[in-house]
Every structure is written in C-alpha cells, then in structure tokens.
Design a protein around this motif. Structure first.
Motif, PDB file in Angstrom:
ATOM      1  N   GLY A  17       0.775  -1.239   0.000  1.00  0.00           N
ATOM      2  CA  GLY A  17       0.000   0.000   0.000  1.00  0.00           C
ATOM      3  C   GLY A  17       0.799   1.279   0.000  1.00  0.00           C
ATOM      4  N   THR A  18       2.126   1.198  -0.039  1.00  0.00           N
ATOM      5  CA  THR A  18       2.946   2.409  -0.075  1.00  0.00           C
ATOM      6  C   THR A  18       2.786   3.120  -1.407  1.00  0.00           C
ATOM      7  N   LYS A  19       2.483   4.406  -1.362  1.00  0.00           N
ATOM      8  CA  LYS A  19       2.351   5.225  -2.568  1.00  0.00           C
ATOM      9  C   LYS A  19       3.557   6.156  -2.768  1.00  0.00           C
ATOM     10  N   GLU A  20       4.382   6.269  -1.721  1.00  0.00           N
ATOM     11  CA  GLU A  20       5.520   7.177  -1.776  1.00  0.00           C
ATOM     12  C   GLU A  20       6.691   6.529  -1.029  1.00  0.00           C
ATOM     13  N   LEU A  21       7.806   6.351  -1.744  1.00  0.00           N
ATOM     14  CA  LEU A  21       9.023   5.797  -1.160  1.00  0.00           C
ATOM     15  C   LEU A  21      10.015   6.927  -0.932  1.00  0.00           C
ATOM     16  N   LEU A  22      10.504   7.022   0.297  1.00  0.00           N
ATOM     17  CA  LEU A  22      11.482   8.047   0.641  1.00  0.00           C
ATOM     18  C   LEU A  22      12.826   7.349   0.865  1.00  0.00           C
ATOM     19  N   VAL A  23      13.730   7.512  -0.097  1.00  0.00           N
ATOM     20  CA  VAL A  23      15.019   6.832  -0.064  1.00  0.00           C
ATOM     21  C   VAL A  23      15.954   7.599   0.861  1.00  0.00           C
ATOM     22  N   ILE A  24      16.477   6.900   1.895  1.00  0.00           N
ATOM     23  CA  ILE A  24      17.302   7.571   2.889  1.00  0.00           C
ATOM     24  C   ILE A  24      18.578   6.784   3.167  1.00  0.00           C
ATOM     25  N   THR A  43       1.871   0.617  -8.213  1.00  0.00           N
ATOM     26  CA  THR A  43       0.952   0.413  -7.104  1.00  0.00           C
ATOM     27  C   THR A  43      -0.191  -0.490  -7.560  1.00  0.00           C
ATOM     28  N   SER A  44      -1.066  -0.827  -6.640  1.00  0.00           N
ATOM     29  CA  SER A  44      -2.201  -1.687  -6.988  1.00  0.00           C
ATOM     30  C   SER A  44      -3.113  -1.031  -8.012  1.00  0.00           C
ATOM     31  N   GLU A  45      -3.064   0.309  -8.106  1.00  0.00           N
ATOM     32  CA  GLU A  45      -3.866   1.026  -9.107  1.00  0.00           C
ATOM     33  C   GLU A  45      -3.152   1.118 -10.452  1.00  0.00           C
ATOM     34  N   GLY A  46      -1.929   0.561 -10.507  1.00  0.00           N
ATOM     35  CA  GLY A  46      -1.188   0.596 -11.762  1.00  0.00           C
ATOM     36  C   GLY A  46      -0.396   1.869 -11.975  1.00  0.00           C
ATOM     37  N   ARG A  47      -0.284   2.698 -10.922  1.00  0.00           N
ATOM     38  CA  ARG A  47       0.463   3.947 -11.033  1.00  0.00           C
ATOM     39  C   ARG A  47       1.850   3.768 -10.441  1.00  0.00           C
ATOM     40  N   ALA A  48       2.783   4.589 -10.938  1.00  0.00           N
ATOM     41  CA  ALA A  48       4.130   4.579 -10.363  1.00  0.00           C
ATOM     42  C   ALA A  48       4.090   5.285  -9.011  1.00  0.00           C
ATOM     43  N   PRO A  49       4.704   4.712  -7.985  1.00  0.00           N
ATOM     44  CA  PRO A  49       4.768   5.425  -6.705  1.00  0.00           C
ATOM     45  C   PRO A  49       5.688   6.630  -6.827  1.00  0.00           C
ATOM     46  N   TRP A  50       5.479   7.602  -5.969  1.00  0.00           N
ATOM     47  CA  TRP A  50       6.432   8.699  -5.877  1.00  0.00           C
ATOM     48  C   TRP A  50       7.714   8.141  -5.262  1.00  0.00           C
ATOM     49  N   VAL A  51       8.845   8.493  -5.830  1.00  0.00           N
ATOM     50  CA  VAL A  51      10.149   8.058  -5.312  1.00  0.00           C
ATOM     51  C   VAL A  51      10.972   9.322  -5.046  1.00  0.00           C
ATOM     52  N   ARG A  52      11.287   9.531  -3.791  1.00  0.00           N
ATOM     53  CA  ARG A  52      11.911  10.792  -3.360  1.00  0.00           C
ATOM     54  C   ARG A  52      13.299  10.511  -2.777  1.00  0.00           C
ATOM     55  N   LEU A  53      14.323  11.189  -3.278  1.00  0.00           N
ATOM     56  CA  LEU A  53      15.698  10.970  -2.830  1.00  0.00           C
ATOM     57  C   LEU A  53      16.103  11.987  -1.769  1.00  0.00           C
ATOM     58  N   HIS A  54      16.594  11.475  -0.643  1.00  0.00           N
ATOM     59  CA  HIS A  54      17.058  12.323   0.452  1.00  0.00           C
ATOM     60  C   HIS A  54      18.563  12.143   0.677  1.00  0.00           C
ATOM     61  N   TYR A  55      19.178  13.148   1.308  1.00  0.00           N
ATOM     62  CA  TYR A  55      20.603  13.105   1.686  1.00  0.00           C
ATOM     63  C   TYR A  55      21.493  12.828   0.474  1.00  0.00           C
ATOM     64  N   VAL A  56      21.278  13.602  -0.575  1.00  0.00           N
ATOM     65  CA  VAL A  56      22.020  13.414  -1.823  1.00  0.00           C
ATOM     66  C   VAL A  56      23.175  14.417  -1.884  1.00  0.00           C
ATOM     67  N   TYR A  57      24.395  13.930  -1.776  1.00  0.00           N
ATOM     68  CA  TYR A  57      25.552  14.801  -1.977  1.00  0.00           C
ATOM     69  C   TYR A  57      25.698  15.056  -3.476  1.00  0.00           C
TER      70      TYR A  57
END
Length: 456
Positions: free
Chosen positions: A186-193, A232-246
C-alpha cells in the motif's frame, strides 16, 4: 473437547527519536519482535518493556534522549535503550543505573535479545503476526527505504561516522525486494534515505545482482531507475523521493529520470553553507559556483524540480562576509525548501577545537536573517504556482463541519513529509482518503504552504 487458548502476548512500547534513519531502525526492531509474538503497547502502562531509540547527534538531542529515558523509567521502569546514544552507555547508566540494557545504533539482534531476556516471548508456532511489508511507524501510504548505513565523510561538525560507522551499503536486490513489498502493501511514496545516498554501493564496488531477469548495479542511478518501474495496486508509479544526496557528478544522471516521470522531481541536498572558507573549515567540498551552474542545468531538464537543503549558521570562524556570501548565494540558487540551524558543539566533533566561535546572540541574529531570506524566496516560488494544477498526495482527511464541508491536508511533489510544506484542500469528497493522489488546482499560497481544490 479440550479448548486451548493462546498465551498472553508480552507487549512492547516504543519511543523513537531522531532522524528517519532511526525510525527505520525502530520499524525493523518492532517487525522482528512482532514476528516473535510480541504485541505493541500504545502507552507506558500496558507495556511489559519499553524501548527508547535515542539520538546522539547534538548535545540538545542527547538531552532530549535522556529526558525520554527518564520519562519511560518513571512511567514504566522496565526500559531498554538503543540507538545512537547507546554508544555512551556509561552516561546513560550513570543517570539511570536501573535500565535493563543499552545497545548501540542498528544493533538489531542485541536489542531483540535484550527484549527476550526482559519479557520472554510466548508465541505459538502457527500465529502469523507480521503484515506484508513489515510493521511501520509511518502512515500506510508512505515509507522510508534505507539503502545503506554509516558514512565515509569526516565533516568537522559531525560525529555520525563515530556513531554509525563507515558506509555499509545493502545489496541492490535486497533493497528492491523491500521496496516491492512496501508498494504491494500500500505504499504510494518511497522516501530513499541513508547518510549519503549518492555514495550508495561505493563500498561494495557497485556489486551487480540479478533482478527480474536483468543485472542491476548497487548504484544510485540504477536504484532510482528500478524504483521508477514499480507499480501500485492502481497501476500507477509510486512517488520516489531521494534524500541526503551529496551533489557528486553522477547525480546529474538522475535528473532525466525526473523528466521522464520515473522519479519524483525533488532532491534533498545537504549543502550546509556556501562560503568557500566556511566549507573548508567544515571539511566539505567547496564547489558552490559549479553547483549554481548545475542547478540551472537541472531546472532546464526538469523544470518542476524542487531542491531542499539545510544550512548551518554561526559555524566557528564564520565572518559577516561569509554569512553575506551565503545570503547572496541563496539569492542565486533560489532553493525551494530550506532549513537552517544554529551551530551547536557536539562532544567529539573536530569543530569544537576551531578558533573564533561565534557568540550566541550573533548566531541567533544570523539565523533570523537567513530564515527571513529563505521565507521570501519560498513565498515567491509558491505564489508562482497559483493557477496551476498539480498532483497532491493526501495525508489526512478532516471531519465535515456544520455546513457539511470537508477539508484535507496533502503534499505536492515538492513536499516531503514532516519537513516541508503542505497543500490544504477545501470541499473535498467524503470518499477521499489518505494515500489518494489527486490533481489539485492551486488557488492561494503563503510563505510555506499551498491552498486549493480538487480539480473538476
């Protein structure tokens, strides 16, 4: 017929302090404990043992951690301490000699063993207590995805390498498998840390692994591209957000992925300062002019890209000229989201030995000036969005008022949870729910937030 009842589950309470990386540690600990048969307690009174996941980055954070331990001891008395401040077990035990155990950061097995000792598990062999994707401390629709631990930098103001060690990257297939499970759950947004997302895979020489029939490297660009393929289950791409990027050179390669819609057009870059002399004393790269040129190039490729950063004011030796340089740089950079911090000495940091510490009142004055500057930039950038229609992820839907009107709170792609702004919606449908992504027409703005209505 003999009726057997399941034994009463021991219950664990959790207090999680510090950054999202620590939150992920807490989720992993609780997921393992849940699998071992433990229940979760929302309060001190119902817990057989309380875990306090501490932060030890700043002295103020350490004091907050000690206060949390003290509250847990007073309210419950059976407390296990873990996290970054666990490296200072002598300090913790000096104030709280009766804590049950103290472990360091990301020492999952030791924490679980300590819980087992304090409140032995009672789960039978046929009870599945863990949901797909594991236990989460965040809302169901967004999740933090930690890709590595530790850091190879030696910034003079930071003790993270002492607390969490050198860079240790996770296998790329393990990261992608976790992401896939989170999205399926059920995750719609992934926050990469991580401590340094741009350095992902350097320590394992970008070790390639097979993933869904193809070879993928442990590299930030490969990771971003693969995460952009999830659905996602709706067939949409989740939001993918990049954090702590040098801002290493290869960061340029992820910008086209944003233009293609595979990656959320957002980068969290810890610039810390702009003055070359201050950056040198911080032991950070002093390439502020080149960064300005790259920001322009990024915006040419992905015009909607949002850049957030944080800055330290009042660093030892910072002159008025250094600070004015930073303000002028911010005028050029036009960052979308900015946080600022007054320099605070940290026990063990090299910066403590530097000369010319800035007086507290001057730190405060500079802090107020940078916040005023960045608020004005933010206000102008948000005002320019009035009249546009943009996707918004819903975090919370309110109750109907006396007129039957329902409001909601969400975030645009320029807003990470907890740290950035919000989009406030009026007159939403009663069927709207947390995690929905809807197109919103922006009607108004202030210094940090947007206001709008779901587009008809």
């Amino acid at each position: 017929m003999t009726v057997k009842t399941l034994p009463t589950q021991p219950k664990v309470g959790m207090v999680s302090l510090g950054c999202p990386k620590a939150l992920v540690d807490s989720e992993r600990i609780l997921t393992k404990l849940r699998a071992d048969g433990y229940g979760l307690s929302p309060d001190y009174a119902g817990a057989d043992v309380v875990l306090v996941n501490t932060c030890g980055f700043l002295d103020s954070a350490k004091e907050e951690s000690l206060e949390a331990i003290g509250e847990a001891m007073a309210e419950n008395g059976r407390v296990i301490v873990t996290g970054c401040m666990g490296n200072e077990a002598d300090v913790i035990r000096a104030r709280f000699p009766n804590v049950l155990a103290v472990t360091g950061a990301h020492q999952y097995e030791q924490v679980v063993d300590a819980v087992h000792d304090a409140a032995p598990p009672t789960q039978g062999p046929f009870v599945d207590l863990v949901p797909e994707g594991g236990l989460k401390l965040t809302p169901r629709h967004y999740s933090y995805l930690k890709i590595s631990e530790g850091c190879n930098h030696s910034c003079s103001f930071c003790i993270i390498p002492d607390l969490r060690g050198k860079l240790v990257s996770r296998r790329i297939d393990a990261v992608l498998r976790e992401a896939e499970k989170l999205v399926a759950a059920g995750t719609k947004e992934l926050l990469v840390i991580s401590q340094d997302t741009s350095a992902y895979g350097v320590d394992i020489r970008h070790d390639p692994r097979r993933w869904h029939g193809r070879e993928v490297r442990a590299h930030m660009t490969d990771l971003a591209r693969e995460l952009g393929q999830l659905k996602t289950s709706e067939g949409r791409a989740p939001w993918v957000r990049l954090h702590y990027v040098y801002p290493y050179p290869h960061v340029d390669a992820v910008i086209p992925l944003m233009a293609e819609g595979l990656l959320t057009p957002y980068l969290d870059i810890p610039f810390q300062h702009a003055s070359p002399s201050v950056l040198k004393r911080m032991k950070r790269p002093a390439n502020e002019a080149k960064v300005l040129e790259r920001l322009k190039n990024w915006r040419a490729i992905a015009p909607d890209i949002a850049i957030r950063s944080s800055f330290v004011v009042g660093f030892p030796g910072e002159t008025e000229a250094d600070f004015q340089y930073l303000l002028d740089w911010l005028d050029e950079a036009q960052l979308d989201r900015v946080g600022a911090f007054r320099f605070e000495p940290v026990a063990g940091a090299q910066a403590n030995a530097l000369a010319d510490h800035v007086p507290e009142e001057l730190k405060e004055e500079r802090y107020q000036r940078i916040m005023e500057k960045t608020a004005a930039i933010s206000a102008a950038k948000l005002e320019a969005k009035i009249g546009r229609t943009m996707p918004v992820i819903i975090d919370e839907v309110g109750e109907a008022d006396e007129d039957g009107s329902i409001g909601a709170t969400g975030r645009s792609q320029a807003d990470a949870p907890e740290i950035d702004g919000h989009v406030y919606l009026r007159d939403v449908a009663a069927t709207l729910k947390s995690g929905d992504i809807v197109d919103v027409e922006i009607e108004d703005a202030d210094e940090h937030d947007l206001f709008g209505v779901v587009a008809g």
